[in-house]
Design an enzyme around this catalytic site. Structure first.
Site, mmCIF file in Angstrom:
data_model
loop_
_atom_site.group_PDB
_atom_site.id
_atom_site.type_symbol
_atom_site.label_atom_id
_atom_site.label_comp_id
_atom_site.label_asym_id
_atom_site.label_seq_id
_atom_site.Cartn_x
_atom_site.Cartn_y
_atom_site.Cartn_z
ATOM 1 N N LYS A 280 0.834 -1.212 0.000
ATOM 2 C CA LYS A 280 0.000 0.000 0.000
ATOM 3 C C LYS A 280 0.863 1.254 0.000
ATOM 4 O O LYS A 280 0.578 2.225 -0.708
ATOM 5 C CB LYS A 280 -0.903 0.020 1.246
ATOM 6 C CG LYS A 280 -2.141 -0.826 1.075
ATOM 7 C CD LYS A 280 -3.122 -0.596 2.229
ATOM 8 C CE LYS A 280 -4.220 -1.635 2.170
ATOM 9 N NZ LYS A 280 -4.369 -2.390 3.418
ATOM 10 N N ASN A 285 2.616 5.897 -3.311
ATOM 11 C CA ASN A 285 3.730 6.737 -3.765
ATOM 12 C C ASN A 285 4.017 6.569 -5.255
ATOM 13 O O ASN A 285 5.027 7.071 -5.750
ATOM 14 C CB ASN A 285 4.990 6.280 -3.006
ATOM 15 C CG ASN A 285 5.654 7.428 -2.322
ATOM 16 O OD1 ASN A 285 5.122 8.527 -2.319
ATOM 17 N ND2 ASN A 285 6.835 7.189 -1.765
ATOM 18 N N GLU A 298 6.945 -13.168 -0.021
ATOM 19 C CA GLU A 298 6.527 -14.497 0.446
ATOM 20 C C GLU A 298 6.054 -14.299 1.870
ATOM 21 O O GLU A 298 6.800 -13.785 2.709
ATOM 22 C CB GLU A 298 7.691 -15.488 0.362
ATOM 23 C CG GLU A 298 8.214 -15.706 -1.059
ATOM 24 C CD GLU A 298 7.142 -16.187 -2.039
ATOM 25 O OE1 GLU A 298 6.163 -16.833 -1.615
ATOM 26 O OE2 GLU A 298 7.267 -15.889 -3.246
ATOM 27 N N CYS A 332 7.451 -20.855 8.094
ATOM 28 C CA CYS A 332 6.237 -20.484 7.370
ATOM 29 C C CYS A 332 5.545 -21.732 6.845
ATOM 30 O O CYS A 332 4.339 -21.742 6.637
ATOM 31 C CB CYS A 332 6.596 -19.553 6.227
ATOM 32 S SG CYS A 332 8.024 -20.147 5.344
HETATM 33 P P1 NAD Z 1 7.253 -9.816 10.225
HETATM 34 O O1 NAD Z 1 6.286 -9.519 9.148
HETATM 35 O O2 NAD Z 1 6.927 -9.403 11.599
HETATM 36 O O3 NAD Z 1 8.661 -9.180 9.883
HETATM 37 C C1 NAD Z 1 9.285 -9.367 8.630
HETATM 38 C C2 NAD Z 1 10.162 -8.175 8.366
HETATM 39 O O4 NAD Z 1 9.319 -7.024 8.190
HETATM 40 C C3 NAD Z 1 11.111 -7.841 9.508
HETATM 41 O O5 NAD Z 1 12.331 -7.379 8.985
HETATM 42 C C4 NAD Z 1 10.377 -6.729 10.223
HETATM 43 O O6 NAD Z 1 11.224 -5.877 10.959
HETATM 44 C C5 NAD Z 1 9.756 -5.994 9.057
HETATM 45 N N1 NAD Z 1 8.618 -5.162 9.444
HETATM 46 C C6 NAD Z 1 7.789 -5.319 10.498
HETATM 47 N N2 NAD Z 1 6.882 -4.328 10.523
HETATM 48 C C7 NAD Z 1 7.136 -3.545 9.452
HETATM 49 C C8 NAD Z 1 6.555 -2.371 8.929
HETATM 50 N N3 NAD Z 1 5.495 -1.808 9.500
HETATM 51 N N4 NAD Z 1 7.103 -1.828 7.802
HETATM 52 C C9 NAD Z 1 8.155 -2.400 7.210
HETATM 53 N N5 NAD Z 1 8.755 -3.519 7.666
HETATM 54 C C10 NAD Z 1 8.257 -4.084 8.770
HETATM 55 O O7 NAD Z 1 7.544 -11.399 10.144
HETATM 56 P P2 NAD Z 1 8.508 -12.264 11.051
HETATM 57 O O8 NAD Z 1 7.922 -12.357 12.422
HETATM 58 O O9 NAD Z 1 9.931 -11.856 10.926
HETATM 59 O O10 NAD Z 1 8.354 -13.679 10.325
HETATM 60 C C11 NAD Z 1 7.218 -14.446 10.486
HETATM 61 C C12 NAD Z 1 6.268 -14.323 9.319
HETATM 62 O O11 NAD Z 1 6.981 -14.526 8.112
HETATM 63 C C13 NAD Z 1 5.188 -15.387 9.325
HETATM 64 O O12 NAD Z 1 3.973 -14.814 8.927
HETATM 65 C C14 NAD Z 1 5.681 -16.392 8.296
HETATM 66 O O13 NAD Z 1 4.661 -17.188 7.722
HETATM 67 C C15 NAD Z 1 6.333 -15.502 7.308
HETATM 68 N N6 NAD Z 1 7.326 -16.214 6.510
HETATM 69 C C16 NAD Z 1 6.994 -16.562 5.249
HETATM 70 C C17 NAD Z 1 7.900 -17.256 4.456
HETATM 71 C C18 NAD Z 1 7.549 -17.657 3.048
HETATM 72 O O14 NAD Z 1 8.444 -18.048 2.299
HETATM 73 N N7 NAD Z 1 6.292 -17.568 2.654
HETATM 74 C C19 NAD Z 1 9.162 -17.569 4.972
HETATM 75 C C20 NAD Z 1 9.473 -17.184 6.269
HETATM 76 C C21 NAD Z 1 8.549 -16.493 7.031
#
Ligand code: NAD
Length: 546
Positions: A280, A285, A298, A332
């Site tokens: 979003k 932007n 992912e 995940c």
């Molecule tokens: P998360 O979404 O909390 O964080 C992921 C990244 O996003 C981190 O670097 C975090 O600091 C950043 N982030 C958090 N809030 C943000 C914001 N408002 N703006 C920008 N960046 C932000 O996820 P997590 O706890 O690190 O990982 C767990 C999640 O990741 C689970 O939902 C899991 O299913 C998913 N995951 C998916 C895959 C896949 O290949 N589909 C692989 C690994 C993890």
């Protein structure tokens, strides 16, 4: 009809072999080596700077890194980046891009191939120990992630890129046609999750391999291992500014990165909600960007194991234990909902509960522990909230586990919930912890059972079916075609290997650009078509005009 599902018939020939997996069995040399490394790392906390344009930057805004399984253990401190540093990193990426985008592919690939060899020959200890201590993974889970999968990405992506580059158009008589696989026209913003050191390695390095420069924001709960990756890149000869390292406030760093007109791509792995918010932000932007940023994400999962009435039950029980509880269910791909035929559900749950109760929970430094701590207090509170609500729900009962304790580290017992409601909270929502919920389906109506699996969650990441009869396997494969991007037959739904099971899902699980395949690498190139005419006409008149 079934035939039409099978698209890729031959295995990919000629890919480099996967990194061999060490066993860490008692008495093995790797076991004593990792124990020594763990001791040394725990005794020597590090101070971690940002790295912008190859220069270490210390902002003075300091955060502590504590071990999830031992809150008293301080592993280091890191400086936090904010919006200004994100803008500086994008500037540095733009400067580095001038040379890196012109560096021949084989030279770029050599950097990552060397990084892989450095891992095999010694860095595996550093990456594994930092992942074990900082992200609470046992030795085997750290090995398959931070050593093997990381080295595999670094070796296999170059081989896949070579194939892509070899894809060229035909040239007719008197002409020469070429595809110039350019990097994107700007920098890539890589935002990585805590749960796999290998993902933290792949998201910045795959675009860099394709000639892009990168601003990388690691997760705050995996800064230690991610910092060692950054050191590894330096040791492998990656030029300054190609990957810029910005631990710190996600919102502030994203605000800086997304404000840049030269944002050309987002390479994200993490939760669906965060990816949606970044998408979003970029959409809001859009008119400010000089090109349409490539968005690759992912995201979450609610992964299933479906047991057919004729399944091998020993194999299904083992897959449930490994698939649901390895790395505390924080993959995940972790199995999180289990569908059992009503005719055998009682027996199956009894056996599974007995196995779960035998799993040892504790720090990864004790190799007898199968389950370690969850990543942080916020995760602990979220996961235990799910357990508490299930306990209070008359439709659910706890068949194994259910206990938790955060006095020393964030430990949650592997938990099996049995639910009479196929759409109860823990059957439908991503929990991202050591919790598996089982539901007994009516095996006289298999179509309804598959429909339930397909429609219970918004995600479609991984899923597994256990069945013996080939017709049952074909039926499940067809009925669940869109329910998972990685579908397993008689195997657990976790443990995808680079080059063998390209990884990713669709629906709410992401853009399904398949990490570890050429499909992902394609997103980081912007092809230019070049036609050279060897004999350009000197007269504009066509014969038909005569
Ligand atoms: P998360 O979404 O909390 O964080 C992921 C990244 O996003 C981190 O670097 C975090 O600091 C950043 N982030 C958090 N809030 C943000 C914001 N408002 N703006 C920008 N960046 C932000 O996820 P997590 O706890 O690190 O990982 C767990 C999640 O990741 C689970 O939902 C899991 O299913 C998913 N995951 C998916 C895959 C896949 O290949 N589909 C692989 C690994 C993890």
């Amino acid at each position: 009809m079934y035939d039409s599902l099978i698209y890729g018939r031959e295995p990919s020939p000629g890919l480099p072999p996967n990194e061999p997996v060490r066993s860490y069995a008692p008495g093995s040399p790797e076991r004593s080596a990792i124990d020594a490394e763990l001791k040394a790392m725990a005794a020597n906390p590090v101070e971690i700077p940002l790295v912008i344009g190859g220069k270490e930057v210390r902002t003075g805004r300091i955060k502590e890194i504590r071990s999830p399984h031992d809150r008293s253990l301080v592993l280091g401190r890191y400086h936090e980046a904010g919006e200004a540093e994100a803008i500086a990193a994008a500037d540095a990426a733009a400067v580095a891009s001038r040379e890196w985008s012109e560096t021949p592919f084989q030279e770029r690939a050599a950097v990552f191939r060397k990084a892989a060899d450095l891992i095999s020959s010694g860095w595996w200890k550093t990456l594994n120990a930092s992942t074990m201590l900082g992200q609470s993974k046992n030795a085997y889970q750290a090995e398959i992630d931070s050593t093997c999968e990381t080295a595999d990405f670094f070796r296999i992506n170059p081989a896949l890129a070579e194939r892509l580059y070899a894809e060229q158009p035909r040239s007719g008589a008197g002409e020469r046609n070429l595809t110039d696989y350019r990097p994107l026209d700007g920098f890539v913003y890589a935002v990585t999750p805590f749960n796999f050191t290998a993902i933290a390695a792949n998201l910045p390095s795959a675009p860099a391999l394709m000639g892009n420069t990168v601003v990388w924001k690691p997760a705050s709960s995996s800064v230690l291992s991610n910092w060692h990756l950054m050191r590894l890149y330096k040791a492998a000869g990656l030029p300054d500014g190609v990957i810029n390292f910005l631990p710190g406030s996600a919102r502030a760093i994203s605000a800086g990165a997304l404000s840049r007109p030269d944002l050309a791509g987002l390479h994200f792995t993490g939760s669906t909600a965060v990816f949606n918010s970044l998408w979003k932000g970029i959409a809001d932007n859009l008119s400010a960007y000089s090109s349409y940023p490539r968005l690759v994400g992912e995201t979450g999962g609610k992964d299933f194991i479906f047991v057919h009435p004729d399944a091998d039950l020993d194999a299904a029980v083992a897959a449930c234990v490994r698939g649901a509880f390895e790395y505390q269910g924080q993959k995940c791909s972790a199995a999180s909902r289990l569908y059992l035929p009503r005719s055998i559900a009682g027996r199956f749950i009894e056996r599974l509960a007995a196995e779960i109760s035998s799993l040892r929970v504790g720090p990864p430094t004790d190799h007898a522990n199968f389950v370690n701590a969850v990543i942080d207090e916020a995760a602990f509170d979220t996961i235990t909230g799910f357990i508490d609500r299930a306990e209070a729900d008359p439709a659910c009962r706890i068949a194994a586990g259910g206990g938790y304790d955060k006095s020393r580290g964030f430990f949650i017992d592997p938990t099996l919930i049995v639910s009479d409601d196929p759409r109860s909270e823990t059957m439908a929502n991503e929990i991202f912890g050591p919790v598996l919920t089982a539901y007994a389906y009516d095996d006289s109506d298999m179509a309804a059972a598959y429909e339930l699996v397909d429609t219970t969650s918004p995600y479609a990441l991984t899923g597994a079916v256990f069945a013996s009869d080939r017709r049952a396997i074909m039926e499940a494969t067809r009925a669940l075609r869109h329910a998972a991007g990685n579908f397993y037959i008689n195997d657990k739904p976790t443990g995808a290997v680079v080059g063998r099971q390209p990884f990713g899902g669709a629906r709410g699980s992401g853009t399904n650009d398949k990490a570890g395949s050429f499909l992902n690498l394609v997103r980081w190139t912007s092809p230019r078509t070049i036609k050279e005419n060897f004999a350009p006409p000197a007269d504009w008149r066509y014969p038909f005009l005569g």
